[in-house]
Each structure stands twice: as structure tokens, then as C-alpha cells.
Design an enzyme around this catalytic site. Structure first.
Site, short mmCIF file in Angstrom:
data_model
loop_
_atom_site.label_atom_id
_atom_site.label_comp_id
_atom_site.label_asym_id
_atom_site.label_seq_id
_atom_site.Cartn_x
_atom_site.Cartn_y
_atom_site.Cartn_z
N ASP A 1 -0.35 19.74 18.42
CA ASP A 1 0.68 20.51 18.35
C ASP A 1 1.58 21.94 16.97
O ASP A 1 0.15 21.82 16.10
CB ASP A 1 1.30 20.53 19.12
N LYS B 1 -4.06 10.97 4.37
CA LYS B 1 -3.72 10.18 5.65
C LYS B 1 -2.68 11.10 6.37
O LYS B 1 -1.60 11.05 6.42
CB LYS B 1 -3.27 8.51 4.86
N HIS C 1 -9.47 10.75 0.44
CA HIS C 1 -8.49 9.75 0.25
C HIS C 1 -6.87 10.30 1.12
O HIS C 1 -6.20 9.23 1.71
CB HIS C 1 -8.24 9.69 -1.19
N LYS D 1 3.24 4.37 -0.86
CA LYS D 1 3.54 5.44 -2.13
C LYS D 1 5.07 6.20 -2.20
O LYS D 1 4.96 6.85 -1.55
CB LYS D 1 1.84 5.81 -2.65
N ASP E 1 17.20 8.97 -8.44
CA ASP E 1 18.77 9.75 -8.21
C ASP E 1 19.33 9.92 -6.76
O ASP E 1 20.72 10.17 -6.85
CB ASP E 1 18.76 11.23 -9.01
N HIS F 1 0.48 -1.19 -0.01
CA HIS F 1 -0.44 0.28 -0.20
C HIS F 1 0.67 1.26 0.14
O HIS F 1 0.35 2.85 -0.36
CB HIS F 1 -0.41 0.52 1.20
#
Length: 400
Positions: free
Chosen positions: A292, A287, A285, A115, A120, A113
Site C-alpha cells: 500500500d 530484500k 541481491h 548486516k 555510538d 546472515h
């Protein structure tokens, strides 16, 4: 991998595909030595086709290109699409590419899952955005609201090592590239992974520590929100001691079950003073979270059982005031302009039937990872897709 905070990084928030895709593709086009890409989903739409084009261009000019996608999330990718890359020199790998059983996919859990893009050894991208046109506003009402970050600096070496470790079973040999260790900014960043070996709860532990130490505010924007009791308890405790706790969750869900399960938790949180918003402009979608004035996180991990107990995930945890403030202003605007506030009075109605359902759901989810272990095809396996030959088929249907 031992977790270690890295000083001296530059970080930039990228909101939705409009900011993410052009920047990623621009950097891949400028790559001179190596491109590493991990993703859950690639669709054969305008975004997927552009990704294919820039990877092929990079491979043809001699750049080492490694593309890993999840065999479940990207199960319907066509043979011709894959063959066009492998024949050009792009090394393509399917994670857990299990054959179908009685016509049904068996690799339902423990998905790749993450991404991640590393270019380089100099820059990297991490977040929740897949390579699909539904991350662009012109997709329509179901276009996703999502986030990623671009980073440079010492943390890039950690990201590269993480990707190479995932790819180790299919790599021909060690790479000669040495990632940069020079300082590029002021952000302190920690890469945290969740796997099914030694780092099963690492991301959850970072959230728990941050919520436990919160003093003024907690903001969580999460697509699929159904955490375990420990995280819920820390959110409740933070609100009890006067911390302003805000949740931004799905109000226009891409999967109805996600909203249904999240709403089972609302009364528990609302009665303790947690503020809950549902984002209604488009499916959420993202996350992301902040605590603080300094701590933030962006990555692939939801606060739900799949992400916290089964999937391979990667989040960056950031200590940087400027980044925290920028993310906070954006989320405040999201809550003010595009969300509806959920009241305790609304959630109390009909609670008599929710209470036993919540009890049953919690006990089921606590045992869900063990139950998922009964299913086949959940080992961390990569299968390389090879250039097509005239006498051989490209790929069988179960291994796309």
C-alpha cells in the site's frame, strides 16, 4: 526481545555500494565511543580493506570496536588481515567457526546472515549489503543490485541491544553507553529478528500480516524467492481481491539455482494475476518490499527456506509514507527500464514436467529445516580472534 514499534525515527534508503559504503565508513570515522558491526561476508578487496582501515583507526583512537562475521560466508579471510585488526584493538569474532571435516566446511546452515552497523548508540545501518566490491558498479556485469537503510532515533537502541545480545558470550562486561531515545524524524519502525530460539518465524509473520491486509498494491524485490505455501497463498489471495501484486526477481542470477527454483512458482502466481518481472541489468541481491502507501521493509532476509527457517536475520519494518513512496518510485523505474515481464503463456509451455517437480520441492523444503538440523556446527557460537603472538599461530585454516 519483545517486538515494539518505535516512533520518531529518521530513515534513508541507500541503494548499492555507491551510496552505502561511503556513508558507513564516514560514520565509523566520526565514531567517538562504540562501533558494532555484523556481516555475512568480508572479502579482501578494496571494500574489505577500507572497512579494516576505518575500524583500526577507530580502535586506535579509543573507540570500542566489535566486528562479528559469519564463519562460513567469510571463511577465506586471511590470517594477516584479521591479525592486523586484532593487534590494533579491534575485537573480531567469527560466528560458528567450525573446523573442516575431511577438507570440507561443515557449518553450511544457520548462518549469521544479518548486516547491521550501530555507531555510538546514535545511528545504525541495516540491509543486505556485504563488505565486498561486487556491490559496486565498477565490478562489472555481475555487480549486485542491493539495498540498505540508515536510521536514527529510538529504534537504534533496539538494534544495539540485538547486537550486544549476539555478542554477549564474548563481551568482557556491560557497556556504559546509553543509546539516544530522542526523536529524529517521523518514521515508525519495528526491528524484527529471526533466530533459532524464540523468534523462528517472526519475519515471516510480518510479511503474512502485511500481504493479508493489502488493499491497493504489493511490490516485492527479492534475490532468492522460494517462500512456503502460506506466503504464496497470501500473495495469490491479494491478487484475487484486486490488489496490484508485483514481484521483481532475478533475471541475471548470481546463483542459477535461485532462478530455477523461483521459476517453478511462476505459473501458480501468474494465473492468479500476479505480475512478475525479472531484473536483467545485474544480479539482484535486494530484500525489500512495500505494501500500500505506508508499509515497507528492508533487511537481510530473503523469502526462501534459508532465511525464513535457518539463518539469523534482521529486517526493519517501516511505516512512513515518504519512505514508501521513494522506494516505490525506485522499484517502478527498475521494473520499467531494466526488467523483462514474464507471461503466463511462456510458463505454461512444458508445465507437464514442472508440476511434479514443484510438488516434490515443496515437500522437501517444508522438511528442510529439520534435515539441516542433522548437520553439525549449527549452534549460535561466536569465537573471538585474538592478537597473534610470536609463539602461537594466528588462526588455523578452519577458523578464518
Amino acid at each position: 526481545m519483545k517486538r515494539q514499534w518505535r516512533d520518531g525515527n529518521r530513515i534513508e534508503l541507500l541503494i548499492n555500494g555507491e551510496e552505502y559504503f561511503p556513508r558507513v565508513f564516514e560514520c565509523i570515522r566520526a565514531a567517538t565511543r562504540e562501533v558494532l558491526v555484523e556481516t555475512f561476508i568480508i572479502f579482501e578487496d578494496k571494500v574489505g580493506h577500507e572497512l579494516r582501515e576505518v575500524l583500526i583507526e577507530a580502535a586506535q583512537r579509543g573507540v570500542r570496536v566489535e566486528l562479528a562475521f559469519d564463519g562460513y560466508g567469510t571463511a577465506d579471510l586471511g590470517e594477516e588481515f584479521i591479525a592486523s585488526m586484532t593487534s590494533a584493538g579491534v575485537r573480531v569474532h567469527a560466528f560458528d567457526p567450525s573446523p573442516r571435516l575431511l577438507g570440507m566446511r561443515t557449518n553450511l546452515f544457520r548462518r549469521l546472515h544479518r548486516k547491521i552497523v550501530v555507531i555510538d548508540g546514535e545511528m545504525a545501518f541495516v540491509g543486505g549489503i556485504n563488505y565486498s566490491a561486487d556491490h559496486l558498479a565498477d565490478f562489472g556485469p555481475m555487480a549486485k543490485q542491493d539495498y540498505a537503510v540508515e536510521v536514527s532515533g529510538p529504534v537504534v537502541a533496539d538494534l544495539r541491544r540485538s547486537s550486544l545480545r549476539l555478542l554477549s558470550q564474548v563481551l568482557d562486561g556491560p557497556s556504559e553507553i546509553r543509546p539516544t531515545a530522542r526523536s529524529t524524524g517521523q518514521a515508525r519502525i519495528l526491528l524484527v529478528e529471526r533466530d533459532n530460539n524464540r523468534h523462528t518465524t517472526d519475519i515471516e509473520q510480518q510479511y503474512l500480516a502485511a500481504f493479508r491486509g493489502a488493499r491497493s498494491r504489493v511490490v516485492v524485490a527479492n534475490a532468492y524467492f522460494f517462500p512456503g505455501y502460506r506466503l504464496l497463498r497470501e500473495l495469490r489471495n491479494a491478487a484475487r481481491r484486486g490488489v496490484k501484486v508485483q514481484l521483481i526477481l532475478q533475471g541475471q542470477p548470481d546463483m542459477l539455482w535461485a532462478q530455477v527454483f523461483s521459476r517453478l512458482l511462476y505459473k501458480y502466481l501468474l494465473r492468479e494475476g500476479v505480475t512478475i518481472y525479472e531484473y536483467c541489468k545485474r544480479p539482484l541481491h535486494g530484500k525489500v518490499a512495500l505494501v500500500d502507501e505506508e508499509w515497507s521493509t528492508v533487511g537481510s532476509s530473503n523469502l526462501d527456506p534459508l532465511s525464513l527457517a535457518l539463518n539469523l536475520e534482521a529486517n526493519l519494518f517501516v511505516r512512513d509514507r515518504a519512505f514508501n513512496q521513494y522506494l516505490h518510485r525506485h522499484l517502478e523505474q527498475l521494473a520499467t527500464e531494466h526488467c523483462k515481464s514474464i507471461s503466463l503463456e511462456r510458463m505454461v509451455r512444458g508445465y507437464w514436467w514442472r508440476a511434479p517437480l514443484i510438488f516434490l520441492c515443496f515437500h522437501f523444503i517444508r522438511r528442510f529445516p529439520a534435515i539441516a538440523g542433522w548437520f553439525p556446527a549449527h549452534r549460535p557460537n561466536l569465537e573471538s580472534q585474538h592478537p597473534a603472538k610470536d609463539e602461537e599461530p594466528h588462526l588455523d585454516e578452519g577458523k578464518t
